[in-house]
Design a protein around this motif. Structure first.
Motif, mmCIF file in Angstrom:
data_model
loop_
_atom_site.group_PDB
_atom_site.id
_atom_site.type_symbol
_atom_site.label_atom_id
_atom_site.label_comp_id
_atom_site.label_asym_id
_atom_site.label_seq_id
_atom_site.Cartn_x
_atom_site.Cartn_y
_atom_site.Cartn_z
ATOM 1 N N ALA A 63 0.832 -1.210 0.000
ATOM 2 C CA ALA A 63 0.000 0.000 0.000
ATOM 3 C C ALA A 63 0.863 1.256 0.000
ATOM 4 O O ALA A 63 0.503 2.263 -0.621
ATOM 5 N N ASP A 67 -0.030 4.057 -3.375
ATOM 6 C CA ASP A 67 -0.839 5.265 -3.320
ATOM 7 C C ASP A 67 -0.165 6.322 -2.452
ATOM 8 O O ASP A 67 0.011 6.123 -1.247
ATOM 9 N N ALA A 69 -1.360 9.122 -1.457
ATOM 10 C CA ALA A 69 -2.300 9.642 -0.462
ATOM 11 C C ALA A 69 -2.402 8.702 0.740
ATOM 12 O O ALA A 69 -2.661 9.133 1.859
ATOM 13 N N LEU A 70 -2.179 7.440 0.517
ATOM 14 C CA LEU A 70 -2.268 6.434 1.571
ATOM 15 C C LEU A 70 -0.918 6.205 2.275
ATOM 16 O O LEU A 70 -0.858 5.589 3.322
ATOM 17 N N ARG A 71 0.136 6.766 1.708
ATOM 18 C CA ARG A 71 1.496 6.488 2.170
ATOM 19 C C ARG A 71 1.717 6.797 3.647
ATOM 20 O O ARG A 71 2.290 5.984 4.370
ATOM 21 N N THR A 73 -0.404 6.980 6.215
ATOM 22 C CA THR A 73 -1.124 6.024 7.058
ATOM 23 C C THR A 73 -0.531 4.632 6.915
ATOM 24 O O THR A 73 -0.352 3.915 7.902
ATOM 25 N N ALA A 74 -0.187 4.241 5.706
ATOM 26 C CA ALA A 74 0.377 2.913 5.480
ATOM 27 C C ALA A 74 1.728 2.767 6.166
ATOM 28 O O ALA A 74 2.066 1.676 6.644
ATOM 29 N N SER A 116 -6.047 -1.550 -2.632
ATOM 30 C CA SER A 116 -6.748 -0.274 -2.459
ATOM 31 C C SER A 116 -6.912 -0.005 -0.964
ATOM 32 O O SER A 116 -6.734 -0.899 -0.136
ATOM 33 N N GLN A 117 -7.276 1.206 -0.649
ATOM 34 C CA GLN A 117 -7.515 1.559 0.746
ATOM 35 C C GLN A 117 -8.640 0.694 1.321
ATOM 36 O O GLN A 117 -8.566 0.252 2.458
ATOM 37 N N ARG A 121 -8.334 -1.712 4.540
ATOM 38 C CA ARG A 121 -9.264 -1.519 5.658
ATOM 39 C C ARG A 121 -10.002 -2.819 5.987
ATOM 40 O O ARG A 121 -10.076 -3.230 7.144
ATOM 41 N N HIS A 156 -6.293 0.373 13.183
ATOM 42 C CA HIS A 156 -5.892 0.526 11.785
ATOM 43 C C HIS A 156 -7.105 0.623 10.882
ATOM 44 O O HIS A 156 -7.138 1.448 9.957
ATOM 45 N N LEU A 160 -8.172 3.950 8.451
ATOM 46 C CA LEU A 160 -8.372 3.846 7.002
ATOM 47 C C LEU A 160 -9.815 4.140 6.579
ATOM 48 O O LEU A 160 -10.110 4.117 5.381
#
Length: 161
Positions: A63, A67, A69-71, A73-74, A116-117, A121, A156, A160
């Motif tokens: 993840a 992405d 945008a997700l980096r 949080t990931a 994907s996010q 999740r 987590h 997400l």
């Protein structure tokens, strides 16, 4: 040398032999009890939890690459799952774990190369429920560890959302 001294020497030599023999026996007993204690097989739920964490770590790592945008949080997930893997390996060190077990590598279920996010999740939420179920089947520190991991996985899932 008087005749009375000769039996006393034999008596002292016999007493010394008994003491030495006793010392050898105690030493042998001590060495026997110091041999490696027999280790018990690892609880299956603990081994399975490690395999799950390795899969979650691979998923979070994928993840991060997928992405931007997700980096952020990931990256948190990667750090947390890395810590979970270390904790589970530490807990499993007290047990006899088969060489070819889930403790060695992630499961063969496969991890999406570009999750994907929503996939991350859903996987985190499922992992939280599974860890809670496993914790309920264990006792002691292993149960506490899996309950803590379950709570973290639930967090987590919320991060997400």
């Amino acid at each position: 040398m008087s005749p009375a001294e000769h039996p006393r020497r034999w008596f002292l030599a016999g007493g010394a032999a008994v003491v030495v023999g006793g010392g050898v026996g105690v030493g042998a007993g001590f060495l026997h009890h110091r041999s490696a204690p027999r280790r018990h097989p690892a609880p299956r739920d603990l081994v399975a939890a490690l395999a799950t964490e390795l899969d979650l770590l691979a998923l979070a790592t994928a993840a991060v690459r997928r992405d931007a945008a997700l980096r952020a949080t990931a990256n948190i997930l990667v750090r947390d799952h890395s810590a979970h893997v270390r904790a589970l390996r530490s807990a499993l060190a007290a047990y006899d774990v088969p060489r070819r077990s889930a403790a060695a590598s992630p499961s063969a279920s496969g991890v999406p190369s570009a999750p994907s996010q929503a996939q991350v999740r859903a996987t985190e939420r499922a992992a939280a429920a599974t860890a809670a179920t496993r914790a309920g089947r264990l006792t002691g520190t292993a149960a506490t560890l899996l309950a803590s991991i379950s709570a973290c996985e639930a967090t987590h899932g919320e991060l997400l959302a």
